[in-house]
Design a protein around this motif. Structure first.
Motif, PDB file in Angstrom:
ATOM      1  N   HIS A 196       0.837  -1.204   0.000  1.00  0.00           N
ATOM      2  CA  HIS A 196       0.000   0.000   0.000  1.00  0.00           C
ATOM      3  C   HIS A 196       0.870   1.251   0.000  1.00  0.00           C
ATOM      4  O   HIS A 196       1.753   1.390   0.843  1.00  0.00           O
ATOM      5  CB  HIS A 196      -0.885   0.035   1.251  1.00  0.00           C
ATOM      6  CG  HIS A 196      -1.825  -1.120   1.351  1.00  0.00           C
ATOM      7  ND1 HIS A 196      -2.934  -1.245   0.550  1.00  0.00           N
ATOM      8  CD2 HIS A 196      -1.821  -2.215   2.161  1.00  0.00           C
ATOM      9  CE1 HIS A 196      -3.565  -2.363   0.863  1.00  0.00           C
ATOM     10  NE2 HIS A 196      -2.912  -2.973   1.835  1.00  0.00           N
ATOM     11  N   GLN A 244       1.403   4.767   1.014  1.00  0.00           N
ATOM     12  CA  GLN A 244       0.805   5.597   2.044  1.00  0.00           C
ATOM     13  C   GLN A 244       1.706   6.791   2.290  1.00  0.00           C
ATOM     14  O   GLN A 244       2.913   6.637   2.447  1.00  0.00           O
ATOM     15  CB  GLN A 244       0.655   4.792   3.310  1.00  0.00           C
ATOM     16  CG  GLN A 244       0.071   5.600   4.434  1.00  0.00           C
ATOM     17  CD  GLN A 244      -0.169   4.711   5.611  1.00  0.00           C
ATOM     18  OE1 GLN A 244      -1.183   4.051   5.727  1.00  0.00           O
ATOM     19  NE2 GLN A 244       0.795   4.659   6.484  1.00  0.00           N
ATOM     20  N   HIS A 252      -5.290   4.467  10.254  1.00  0.00           N
ATOM     21  CA  HIS A 252      -6.049   3.288   9.834  1.00  0.00           C
ATOM     22  C   HIS A 252      -7.452   3.185  10.419  1.00  0.00           C
ATOM     23  O   HIS A 252      -8.312   2.559   9.827  1.00  0.00           O
ATOM     24  CB  HIS A 252      -5.293   2.004  10.208  1.00  0.00           C
ATOM     25  CG  HIS A 252      -4.034   1.816   9.443  1.00  0.00           C
ATOM     26  ND1 HIS A 252      -4.019   1.452   8.121  1.00  0.00           N
ATOM     27  CD2 HIS A 252      -2.737   1.978   9.793  1.00  0.00           C
ATOM     28  CE1 HIS A 252      -2.769   1.377   7.690  1.00  0.00           C
ATOM     29  NE2 HIS A 252      -1.970   1.695   8.696  1.00  0.00           N
ATOM     30  N   VAL A 306      -7.364  11.085   4.629  1.00  0.00           N
ATOM     31  CA  VAL A 306      -8.032   9.962   3.962  1.00  0.00           C
ATOM     32  C   VAL A 306      -7.429   9.718   2.580  1.00  0.00           C
ATOM     33  O   VAL A 306      -7.212   8.568   2.172  1.00  0.00           O
ATOM     34  CB  VAL A 306      -9.553  10.203   3.889  1.00  0.00           C
ATOM     35  CG1 VAL A 306     -10.223   9.178   2.981  1.00  0.00           C
ATOM     36  CG2 VAL A 306     -10.143  10.134   5.299  1.00  0.00           C
ATOM     37  N   ARG A 319      -4.146   7.910   3.143  1.00  0.00           N
ATOM     38  CA  ARG A 319      -4.421   6.515   3.476  1.00  0.00           C
ATOM     39  C   ARG A 319      -4.515   5.645   2.249  1.00  0.00           C
ATOM     40  O   ARG A 319      -4.097   4.509   2.225  1.00  0.00           O
ATOM     41  CB  ARG A 319      -5.830   6.504   4.082  1.00  0.00           C
ATOM     42  CG  ARG A 319      -5.967   5.859   5.379  1.00  0.00           C
ATOM     43  CD  ARG A 319      -7.404   5.964   5.818  1.00  0.00           C
ATOM     44  NE  ARG A 319      -7.437   6.422   7.183  1.00  0.00           N
ATOM     45  CZ  ARG A 319      -8.543   6.604   7.880  1.00  0.00           C
ATOM     46  NH1 ARG A 319      -9.721   6.406   7.310  1.00  0.00           N
ATOM     47  NH2 ARG A 319      -8.484   6.994   9.117  1.00  0.00           N
ATOM     48  N   THR A 320      -5.123   6.189   1.226  1.00  0.00           N
ATOM     49  CA  THR A 320      -5.428   5.381   0.047  1.00  0.00           C
ATOM     50  C   THR A 320      -4.475   5.694  -1.102  1.00  0.00           C
ATOM     51  O   THR A 320      -4.717   5.309  -2.231  1.00  0.00           O
ATOM     52  CB  THR A 320      -6.879   5.652  -0.390  1.00  0.00           C
ATOM     53  OG1 THR A 320      -7.070   7.077  -0.471  1.00  0.00           O
ATOM     54  CG2 THR A 320      -7.850   5.109   0.630  1.00  0.00           C
ATOM     55  N   GLN A 369      -3.815   8.489  -2.613  1.00  0.00           N
ATOM     56  CA  GLN A 369      -4.361   9.345  -3.669  1.00  0.00           C
ATOM     57  C   GLN A 369      -3.839  10.775  -3.680  1.00  0.00           C
ATOM     58  O   GLN A 369      -4.316  11.594  -4.449  1.00  0.00           O
ATOM     59  CB  GLN A 369      -5.890   9.381  -3.568  1.00  0.00           C
ATOM     60  CG  GLN A 369      -6.516   8.047  -3.916  1.00  0.00           C
ATOM     61  CD  GLN A 369      -8.022   8.116  -3.816  1.00  0.00           C
ATOM     62  OE1 GLN A 369      -8.679   8.744  -4.619  1.00  0.00           O
ATOM     63  NE2 GLN A 369      -8.557   7.487  -2.793  1.00  0.00           N
TER      64      GLN A 369
END
Ligand SMILES: [Zn+2]
Ligand SMILES: [Zn+2]
Length: 397
Positions: A323, A325, A354, A374, A377-378, A380
């Motif tokens: 992931h 992050q 998380h 957020v 986290r993803t 983006q």
């Protein structure tokens, strides 16, 4: 065999340096003063939410002295299964060693020992083969295969560190294949380093068998957990980690959390003459297309493509998700004050990253920051490329 239900998902960062001993003696010169054995334990357990923390530089006699003092005072205890227990977090005793084989550049490896006695014994052995055993990441004057024998002979784990970085990474500058330095069967895992991810590593078929680790290589308290792993274990300990790296009895690394490689300091080839990051189209040229300087520093991506034995990366079925992050410290507008508010509300950084819902984050830090957390986290948030020792930057969208 343990039932899967007995396993828990534990956040682990296995590469954190010591700056000073409690008496102020330097261990890692570039490490910060508050990076002591006890300081790291507190930060990991109380602010970051890291359940298994690898403290590199545990071999240093001054640090060993600090560990004994913490055990004697009752602040810490020996963990069942290996390591040092502190408030639900286990500290793994590790060290980073620099090796240099004839005709090659130097590279770093990590060694973890199951317990204090083994680390003390290993430290004594190292002291006979290095100039100053008190310091971090010192050159070992012994062949790589002798080092491998000394580590595995004591039941320890040998893990090549930040393998792709041009600065002291095994593939980054010392070898094109692992077997040039080590016996493949006695490598416990490899650490990817900040400028590579699992997919990039999939260009090398010999890495398919190994579990990958994503660690912070922190030189300050704030950077602990900048990269980390989720590992399924019964409890955080050396023995459980060993099983997990072998993917044995249900134990395994179940997720890697790391920087997007584009944020890493050494992702792209860079010109030391004019500072430009070199476009992929010029990746094989010997001079900078902008200033003509021959001082090009090969980036991680370009190096991997150069030593690849596959035309396209392949990711084996056992490989967990990687992931991207963005660490909290990279988020624009998230300063010390806001971070402390969030920690007060949610306990640890792992909870902020998380577990907290966007609305909960917004109630504490405002809607804009909550939105960015957020996105981070993803994976983006939009990033610019890093190269030549400068990190890429988060660009606010
Ligand atoms: Zn290193
Ligand atoms: Zn290191």
């Amino acid at each position: 065999m343990a039932l899967a239900a007995e396993l828990q998902s534990i956040y682990c960062d296995l590469h954190v340096h010591i700056g000073r001993t409690s008496e102020g003696q330097a261990v890692k010169i570039s490490g910060s003063r508050d990076l002591t054995f006890a300081g790291i334990a507190r930060e990991a357990a109380e602010r970051k939410g890291i359940g298994l923390i690898g403290i590199i530089d545990s071999h240093s006699p001054g640090v060993l002295h600090d560990i004994h003092a913490a055990l004697d005072s009752g602040e810490m205890a020996l963990a069942a299964g290996g390591g040092i227990a502190y408030r639900g977090t286990t500290i793994l005793l590790g060290t980073e060693i620099e090796i240099r084989e004839p005709g090659r550049k130097e590279c770093h490896v990590l060694a973890f020992m199951s317990d204090l006695t083994a680390m003390e014994d290993f430290s004594k052995w190292m002291s006979a083969h290095m100039r100053n055993v008190n310091l971090s990441s010192q050159r070992l004057y012994a062949p790589s295969r002798v080092l491998q024998d000394e580590i595995t002979g004591r039941g320890g784990l040998l893990i090549p560190a930040h393998i792709f970085t041009p600065h002291k990474g095994l593939y980054g500058c010392a070898a094109e294949r692992m077997a040039e330095l080590f016996e493949l069967d006695r490598i416990a895992a490899v650490e990817l380093g900040l400028s590579a991810d699992s997919e990039m590593a999939g260009y090398l078929s010999e890495l398919d068998r190994y579990s990958f680790l994503t660690n912070s290589d922190a030189h300050s308290l704030g950077k602990i957990g900048r990269e980390y792993n989720v590992i399924e274990m019964r409890e955080p300990s050396f023995q459980e980690l060993k099983l997990a790296l072998q993917r044995n009895e249900g134990r395994r690394v179940s997720a890697n959390f790391g920087l997007n490689p584009r944020l890493g300091k050494y992702h792209r080839t860079y010109c030391a003459g004019c500072g430009s990051i070199i476009d992929e189209a010029y990746a094989t040229s010997e001079r900078c297309p902008y200033c003509g300087s021959p001082k090009l520093v090969q980036g991680v991506l370009d190096r991997i493509l150069h030593i690849a034995d596959r035309p396209l990366p392949q990711v084996p079925a056992h490989r967990p998700p990687y992931h991207y992050q963005v660490p909290l410290e990279f988020i624009p507008g998230l300063g010390k004050r806001k971070l402390n508010l969030l920690l007060e509300a949610f306990g640890t950084e792992m909870n902020i990253l998380h577990r907290a819902a966007e609305a909960e984050l917004a109630a504490v830090a405002g809607a804009e920051l909550a939105g960015l957390i957020v996105l981070a986290r993803t994976g983006q948030l939009v990033l610019s490329s890093g190269g030549g020792g400068t990190y890429g930057k988060v660009i606010r969208t």
